[in-house]
Design a protein around this motif. Sequence first.
Motif, PDB file in Angstrom:
ATOM      1  N   HIS A 294      94.609 108.679  25.086  1.00 49.41           N
ATOM      2  CA  HIS A 294      93.728 107.491  24.760  1.00 49.41           C
ATOM      3  C   HIS A 294      92.913 107.189  23.583  1.00 49.41           C
ATOM      4  O   HIS A 294      93.373 106.773  22.711  1.00 49.41           O
ATOM      5  CB  HIS A 294      93.023 106.921  24.921  1.00 49.41           C
ATOM      6  CG  HIS A 294      93.556 105.729  26.564  1.00 49.41           C
ATOM      7  ND1 HIS A 294      93.842 105.785  28.055  1.00 49.41           N
ATOM      8  CD2 HIS A 294      93.822 104.494  25.712  1.00 49.41           C
ATOM      9  CE1 HIS A 294      94.814 104.808  28.116  1.00 49.41           C
ATOM     10  NE2 HIS A 294      94.566 103.637  27.190  1.00 49.41           N
ATOM     11  N   ARG A 295      92.106 108.384  23.339  1.00 57.05           N
ATOM     12  CA  ARG A 295      91.158 108.076  22.118  1.00 57.05           C
ATOM     13  C   ARG A 295      91.787 108.638  21.158  1.00 57.05           C
ATOM     14  O   ARG A 295      91.528 107.314  19.958  1.00 57.05           O
ATOM     15  CB  ARG A 295      89.457 109.022  22.351  1.00 57.05           C
ATOM     16  CG  ARG A 295      88.701 109.022  21.881  1.00 57.05           C
ATOM     17  CD  ARG A 295      87.551 109.953  22.002  1.00 57.05           C
ATOM     18  NE  ARG A 295      86.878 109.713  23.552  1.00 57.05           N
ATOM     19  CZ  ARG A 295      86.026 110.065  23.635  1.00 57.05           C
ATOM     20  NH1 ARG A 295      86.583 111.949  24.018  1.00 57.05           N
ATOM     21  NH2 ARG A 295      85.663 109.605  24.659  1.00 57.05           N
TER      22      ARG A 295
ATOM     23  N   LEU B 239      85.803 106.033  27.390  1.00 56.19           N
ATOM     24  CA  LEU B 239      86.229 105.814  26.051  1.00 56.19           C
ATOM     25  C   LEU B 239      85.564 106.340  25.060  1.00 56.19           C
ATOM     26  O   LEU B 239      85.001 106.746  24.112  1.00 56.19           O
ATOM     27  CB  LEU B 239      87.031 105.169  25.912  1.00 56.19           C
ATOM     28  CG  LEU B 239      88.537 105.302  25.899  1.00 56.19           C
ATOM     29  CD1 LEU B 239      89.049 104.001  25.250  1.00 56.19           C
ATOM     30  CD2 LEU B 239      89.571 105.731  25.799  1.00 56.19           C
TER      31      LEU B 239
ATOM     32  N   MET C  46      95.125 108.260  20.463  1.00 50.65           N
ATOM     33  CA  MET C  46      96.124 106.797  19.875  1.00 50.65           C
ATOM     34  C   MET C  46      95.624 106.028  19.550  1.00 50.65           C
ATOM     35  O   MET C  46      95.919 105.777  18.643  1.00 50.65           O
ATOM     36  CB  MET C  46      97.101 106.842  21.277  1.00 50.65           C
ATOM     37  CG  MET C  46      98.042 107.774  21.838  1.00 50.65           C
ATOM     38  SD  MET C  46      98.738 108.412  20.939  1.00 50.65           S
ATOM     39  CE  MET C  46      99.652 106.522  19.506  1.00 50.65           C
ATOM     40  N   ILE C  47      94.084 105.700  20.402  1.00 57.76           N
ATOM     41  CA  ILE C  47      93.152 104.362  19.651  1.00 57.76           C
ATOM     42  C   ILE C  47      93.244 104.683  18.103  1.00 57.76           C
ATOM     43  O   ILE C  47      93.350 104.100  16.504  1.00 57.76           O
ATOM     44  CB  ILE C  47      92.238 104.260  20.436  1.00 57.76           C
ATOM     45  CG1 ILE C  47      93.159 103.611  21.731  1.00 57.76           C
ATOM     46  CG2 ILE C  47      91.630 103.376  19.794  1.00 57.76           C
ATOM     47  CD1 ILE C  47      91.997 103.155  22.742  1.00 57.76           C
ATOM     48  N   ALA C  48      92.738 105.650  17.847  1.00 57.05           N
ATOM     49  CA  ALA C  48      91.891 106.807  16.600  1.00 57.05           C
ATOM     50  C   ALA C  48      93.252 106.288  15.574  1.00 57.05           C
ATOM     51  O   ALA C  48      93.213 105.674  14.338  1.00 57.05           O
ATOM     52  CB  ALA C  48      91.256 107.782  16.463  1.00 57.05           C
ATOM     53  N   GLU C  49      94.758 106.166  16.156  1.00 52.83           N
ATOM     54  CA  GLU C  49      95.860 106.641  15.023  1.00 52.83           C
ATOM     55  C   GLU C  49      97.041 105.529  14.892  1.00 52.83           C
ATOM     56  O   GLU C  49      97.384 105.767  14.666  1.00 52.83           O
ATOM     57  CB  GLU C  49      95.907 108.319  14.978  1.00 52.83           C
ATOM     58  CG  GLU C  49      95.270 109.136  14.788  1.00 52.83           C
ATOM     59  CD  GLU C  49      94.459 108.919  13.650  1.00 52.83           C
ATOM     60  OE1 GLU C  49      94.934 108.557  12.581  1.00 52.83           O
ATOM     61  OE2 GLU C  49      93.480 109.873  13.332  1.00 52.83           O
TER      62      GLU C  49
ATOM     63  N   MET D 217      87.383 102.940  31.901  1.00 51.29           N
ATOM     64  CA  MET D 217      88.242 103.829  31.436  1.00 51.29           C
ATOM     65  C   MET D 217      86.528 103.618  29.751  1.00 51.29           C
ATOM     66  O   MET D 217      86.895 104.264  28.933  1.00 51.29           O
ATOM     67  CB  MET D 217      88.749 102.916  31.001  1.00 51.29           C
ATOM     68  CG  MET D 217      89.838 103.557  30.538  1.00 51.29           C
ATOM     69  SD  MET D 217      91.454 103.412  30.364  1.00 51.29           S
ATOM     70  CE  MET D 217      91.787 101.727  28.964  1.00 51.29           C
TER      71      MET D 217
ATOM     72  N   PHE E 245     103.354 105.940  24.204  1.00 52.05           N
ATOM     73  CA  PHE E 245     102.615 105.845  24.511  1.00 52.05           C
ATOM     74  C   PHE E 245     102.401 104.963  25.857  1.00 52.05           C
ATOM     75  O   PHE E 245     101.635 104.921  27.491  1.00 52.05           O
ATOM     76  CB  PHE E 245     101.330 106.428  24.187  1.00 52.05           C
ATOM     77  CG  PHE E 245      99.454 106.325  24.995  1.00 52.05           C
ATOM     78  CD1 PHE E 245      99.638 107.499  26.300  1.00 52.05           C
ATOM     79  CD2 PHE E 245      98.993 105.887  24.706  1.00 52.05           C
ATOM     80  CE1 PHE E 245      98.522 107.915  26.497  1.00 52.05           C
ATOM     81  CE2 PHE E 245      97.861 105.934  25.619  1.00 52.05           C
ATOM     82  CZ  PHE E 245      98.093 106.667  26.560  1.00 52.05           C
ATOM     83  N   TYR E 246     102.169 103.902  25.271  1.00 49.40           N
ATOM     84  CA  TYR E 246     102.163 102.761  26.518  1.00 49.40           C
ATOM     85  C   TYR E 246     103.433 102.554  27.500  1.00 49.40           C
ATOM     86  O   TYR E 246     102.680 102.094  28.304  1.00 49.40           O
ATOM     87  CB  TYR E 246     102.244 101.144  25.712  1.00 49.40           C
ATOM     88  CG  TYR E 246     102.226  99.624  26.357  1.00 49.40           C
ATOM     89  CD1 TYR E 246     100.921 100.017  27.039  1.00 49.40           C
ATOM     90  CD2 TYR E 246     102.720  99.174  26.248  1.00 49.40           C
ATOM     91  CE1 TYR E 246     100.351  98.829  27.877  1.00 49.40           C
ATOM     92  CE2 TYR E 246     102.297  98.074  27.328  1.00 49.40           C
ATOM     93  CZ  TYR E 246     101.945  97.226  27.598  1.00 49.40           C
ATOM     94  OH  TYR E 246     101.607  96.603  28.702  1.00 49.40           O
TER      95      TYR E 246
ATOM     96  N   ALA F  25     102.214 104.800  19.216  1.00 55.96           N
ATOM     97  CA  ALA F  25     101.383 103.982  19.675  1.00 55.96           C
ATOM     98  C   ALA F  25     101.983 103.260  20.923  1.00 55.96           C
ATOM     99  O   ALA F  25     101.546 103.333  22.566  1.00 55.96           O
ATOM    100  CB  ALA F  25     100.538 103.237  19.821  1.00 55.96           C
TER     101      ALA F  25
END
Lengths: 228, 228
Positions: free
Chosen positions: A130-131, A197, A133-136, A193, A147-148, A144
């Motif tokens: 998750h981290r 995170l 994906m959020i970062a990139e 979560m 993944f979702y 993204a």
Amino acid sequence: MPKVKPQRIAETRPAKAPQPPVPATRRGELRRAALIDAARDIFLEQGFARASIDEVVQRVGGSKASVYQYFGSKEGLFGEMIAHQCQQLIDSAEFPGRGGAPGSDVEQVLLQFARRVVQLFLAPARIAMHRAMIAEAERFPELAERFYEAGPKRGLALLSAYLRSQHEAGTLDCPKPEWSAIQFMNLVRTYPMFRALHGMQPMPDGEDLDEFLQHAVRLFLDGCRIKR
Amino acid sequence: MPKVKPQRIAETRPAKAPQPPVPATRRGELRRAALIDAARDIFLEQGFARASIDEVVQRVGGSKASVYQYFGSKEGLFGEMIAHQCQQLIDSAEFPGRGGAPGSDVEQVLLQFARRVVQLFLAPARIAMHRAMIAEAERFPELAERFYEAGPKRGLALLSAYLRSQHEAGTLDCPKPEWSAIQFMNLVRTYPMFRALHGMQPMPDGEDLDEFLQHAVRLFLDGCRIKR
DNA sequence: GTGTTAATGTACTGAACGTTACAGTTCATT
DNA sequence: AATGAACTGTAACGTTCAGTACATTAACAC
């Protein structure tokens, strides 16, 4: 005799690897799989930017040439790794049974579901992913989305199907099951979560967490005007 | 379930700059402030790892020497920038009035609160900061905590104070205001923020979003057994 | 002005990293 | 066993970048 340089790279990004990313031999397949495995560890540990291909290669003992043969670039490797993880996510994450037995208590079914969701979402590997994906997210928008769809969206679909069936059966008053599913997930999943995170210690442990989940389920059911 | 962090983890990190980070002249102060501003843009645009100090320096026209004089390192610059942002967050983010006028409708107060929360949390700068914090949470745990306290925690505190007052006034049945505040925030904030963090398009826009918020508020109030 | 200290600009260092070239090695097929 | 293709190891290239040395310039006290 230097070979002809394929140096005529257009200004626009080639994006898809022009190389054949599919190994033709058994050893190749193994190497490719091993690379993806190692890439997962490194990327999820350090994030995309800080991770180095050398470290990935060192971990499996292979060589950088293989990386560039199979994946074309660092970004290609990252993308394949994420895709692979998404597939694993889909394969591994079974949620509680479809509609649940007709006679079973709705509150119990939802509570079980909540426990399962939290368990899935708090797994360290999942948090790390998750981290990453959020970062990139801005550099890899299509990943993204993938993944979702492999993760949260499946849970939502299952839950809203269940809610709709309960609504039609008259057990719940739930006219917008999609929204209700989102809200249920938000209630159940967000707090732990969020803490995970942000790397905040300590994580809510078993007993407190379960009490929190029960509270959330009860709030949700009150909102849906359950008829007991 | 907000559990207080019981003890501080042993700190192996040097963390604090041995240099005097306080400029002694007027121009120095201006330069320092300008550096922090530029650092915010670059870091929040590109993330910590990909950002380069040269770029920060180019943007303000100064020189790297100043960066290392004032901040000691790239991490130091990042930390000061985050701290500065947190302070701005605290200064700028006023929420709806304390307890609300006694006669005002609870549902309206909460809806206003929800709108304000979403507006704050969806601001692009806020999303970028959230992303940076999540990405670097493990490297800068103390910053993550600071961010949490400057941002989400304040909103939670305000809201739970309001909920408690309403509980005591008999307007709401809300025996655990802290938990209820968390749940309200989760209901209201999570879905759009989640989408934003993952860079998913399109973002829910005005009308849909507001309907979503109304739905969330109503669910929450049903759960608190509002007496109208 | 003169001297002292702080701040800045330039230019550099050393290391890390993504990527590639190429030669050697292993594999699959006949 | 032979052969060509797939694969791998080595070593390098070019670049980027955090951090530093040092000389120059601005700020301030007297």
